[in-house]
Design an enzyme around this catalytic site. Structure first.
Site, PDB file in Angstrom:
ATOM      1  N   THR A 166      -3.150  -4.501  -5.379  1.00 21.72           N
ATOM      2  CA  THR A 166      -2.702  -3.520  -6.373  1.00 21.72           C
ATOM      3  C   THR A 166      -1.171  -3.502  -6.360  1.00 21.72           C
ATOM      4  O   THR A 166      -0.568  -3.426  -5.284  1.00 21.72           O
ATOM      5  CB  THR A 166      -3.262  -2.123  -6.026  1.00 21.72           C
ATOM      6  OG1 THR A 166      -4.682  -2.201  -6.022  1.00 21.72           O
ATOM      7  CG2 THR A 166      -2.812  -1.062  -7.032  1.00 21.72           C
ATOM      8  N   GLU A 370     -10.891  -0.275  -0.851  1.00 19.29           N
ATOM      9  CA  GLU A 370     -10.634   0.342   0.475  1.00 19.29           C
ATOM     10  C   GLU A 370     -11.908   0.490   1.298  1.00 19.29           C
ATOM     11  O   GLU A 370     -12.160   1.517   1.928  1.00 19.29           O
ATOM     12  CB  GLU A 370      -9.877   1.666   0.304  1.00 19.29           C
ATOM     13  CG  GLU A 370      -8.518   1.383  -0.317  1.00 19.29           C
ATOM     14  CD  GLU A 370      -7.503   2.495  -0.218  1.00 19.29           C
ATOM     15  OE1 GLU A 370      -7.613   3.325   0.694  1.00 19.29           O
ATOM     16  OE2 GLU A 370      -6.585   2.491  -1.044  1.00 19.29           O
TER      17      GLU A 370
END
Ligand SMILES: Cc1cc2nc3c(=O)[nH]c(=O)nc-3n(C[C@H](O)[C@H](O)[C@H](O)COP(=O)(O)OP(=O)(O)OC[C@H]3O[C@@H](n4cnc5c(N)ncnc54)[C@H](O)[C@@H]3O)c2cc1C
Length: 390
Positions: A166, A370
């Protein structure tokens, strides 16, 4: 018909300062961020200017030490800020969460001189961060990563490819986990690498199902040289740092998921009170009333769960199990609630004329990042039953 315009979420906040902060964020989120969200996500445009605005407003370093420019806010307040941002646009809420994750290694494990040198610019000087753990061949099994850092005098030379990053290609700094020793988790070290380091380059961003405004790209390290002064923590401590960062990061994802789900509920509720079939608003039909009631209940439960985990963290108590539970529950809730929102809008929900379909596409990624929700279950089960036997 009573006015069903979305009401601000009724939040329990610890101080007047926190209440003012949430009002400020809600104002920025709804006035500046939300109006352009649909168009920019459709165009795949990364809204860098919002991150600059958030940094100038002191909102990019909220849970960190004020000595280095942080906002000194407890996690329970920081996470509710994320929720408000994600309610307006997930790309922005998640971007702030990832930036906070990228700052964590230095803020929690850096030496005093490193913190004094780098943290002020990271926490409030307009810089944006990336967290570089995943690789093409190591996702859930992150400890098998292969990007190498080799010692050369006072420097380290980093070579390898990180995947799914990201802010890849737009980040000003990268927190990078690289192998400096043996196979497995004990051979990994963390580094703080400038985004414009020689030899660092990003691939063309991935074409994603949603969150198209948030660049996700491979980042290549082709002999990137950094001084030992940019090693964070001890040699071999990098994986422990990465996991410790993820405990807090998962709470960020949970809060973003609840913000997204709340936006979907608000949309569905507004539509259901306006849309008439069989001579009355569809919100009068028990079939939809029960769906709305379930959506609202799941959201409240998710918010309570992530806040309970945050309050443990704020009290300095272990919270990893609760963080995994919050990530699991809140992101599954976001998926369910956004899917139900599409259903409540009927055919219109399936079109890009309404945001419900975008919310549904965006929710999916939250079950993956995550640590996938399978990995969250593994983490929770380990806390309950101990490590798996081999
Ligand atoms: C949009 C996006 C942004 C991201 N941003 C970042 C970032 O900023 N930084 C970063 O480092 N990474 C980032 N990631 C990577 C993300 O963390 C990984 O995609 C995730 O950890 C899963 O890894 P994988 O994709 O390699 O899937 P795999 O690990 O290959 O898993 C594939 C499937 O197998 C399942 N699985 C794997 N192992 C087990 C097991 N032991 N038991 C049960 N099921 C299992 C998984 O749950 C999944 O369903 C991002 C990913 C996306 C999609």
């Amino acid at each position: 018909m009573p006015d069903r315009a979305p009401q601000p979420v009724d939040r329990q906040l610890p101080t007047d300062e926190a209440r003012d902060l949430i009002s400020l964020v809600r104002d920025i989120a709804q006035r500046e961020v939300a109006p352009t969200a649909a168009e920019e996500e459709d165009a795949g445009r990364f809204p860098r200017e919002f991150f600059t605005l958030l940094s100038e407003s002191g909102l990019l370093g909220l849970p960190y030490d004020p000595e280095h420019g942080g906002g000194d806010q407890p996690y329970e307040v920081y996470l509710q800020v994320l929720e408000e941002l994600a309610m307006a646009r997930l790309t922005v809420g998640l971007g702030v969460s990832v930036h906070t994750l990228a700052c964590y290694a230095l803020a929690a494990f850096g030496a005093k001189e490193q913190q004094a040198e780098h943290l002020p610019a990271m926490l409030g000087g307009g810089l944006l961060g990336a967290y570089c753990l995943s690789e093409p061949a190591s996702g859930s099994d992150a400890a098998s990563l292969r990007t190498k850092a080799v010692r050369d005098g006072d420097d380290w030379v980093i070579t390898g490819t990180k995947a799914w990053i990201t802010h890849g290609g737009v980040a000003d700094f990268c927190t990078v986990m690289a192998r400096t020793g043996e196979e497995g988790p004990r051979g990994i070290t963390a580094f703080l690498v400038p985004g414009d380091a020689e030899g660092l380059s990003a691939a063309v961003p991935e074409k994603k199902m949603g969150m198209r405004g948030s660049p996700t790209a491979q980042v290549h390290f082709d002999g990137v040289r950094v001084p030992d002064a940019r090693r964070v923590g001890e040699e071999g401590q990098g994986f422990a740092i990465a996991l410790s960062a993820l405990d807090g990061g998962r709470l960020g994802i949970a809060a973003c998921a609840i913000g997204l789900a709340q936006a979907a509920l608000d949309e569905a509720l507004g539509y259901a009170t306006e849309r008439r079939q069989f001579g009355k608003p569809i919100a009068d039909f028990q079939g939809l009333r029960f769906m709305l009631a379930d959506m609202a209940t799941q959201i409240e439960a998710g918010r309570a769960l992530y806040l309970a985990a945050a309050r443990l963290r704020d009290a300095g108590r272990p919270f990893a199990k609760q963080a995994a539970m919050a990530k699991l529950h809140c992101t599954d809730t976001a998926m369910r609630v956004t899917t139900d929102a599409v259903q409540i809008l009927g055919g219109y929900g399936y079109t890009a004329d309404f945001p419900a379909e975008r919310y549904m596409r965006e929710a999916k990624v939250l079950q993956i990042v995550e640590g996938t929700n399978q990995i969250q279950r593994m983490v929770i089960a380990r806390h309950l039953a101990g490590p798996e036997t081999r």
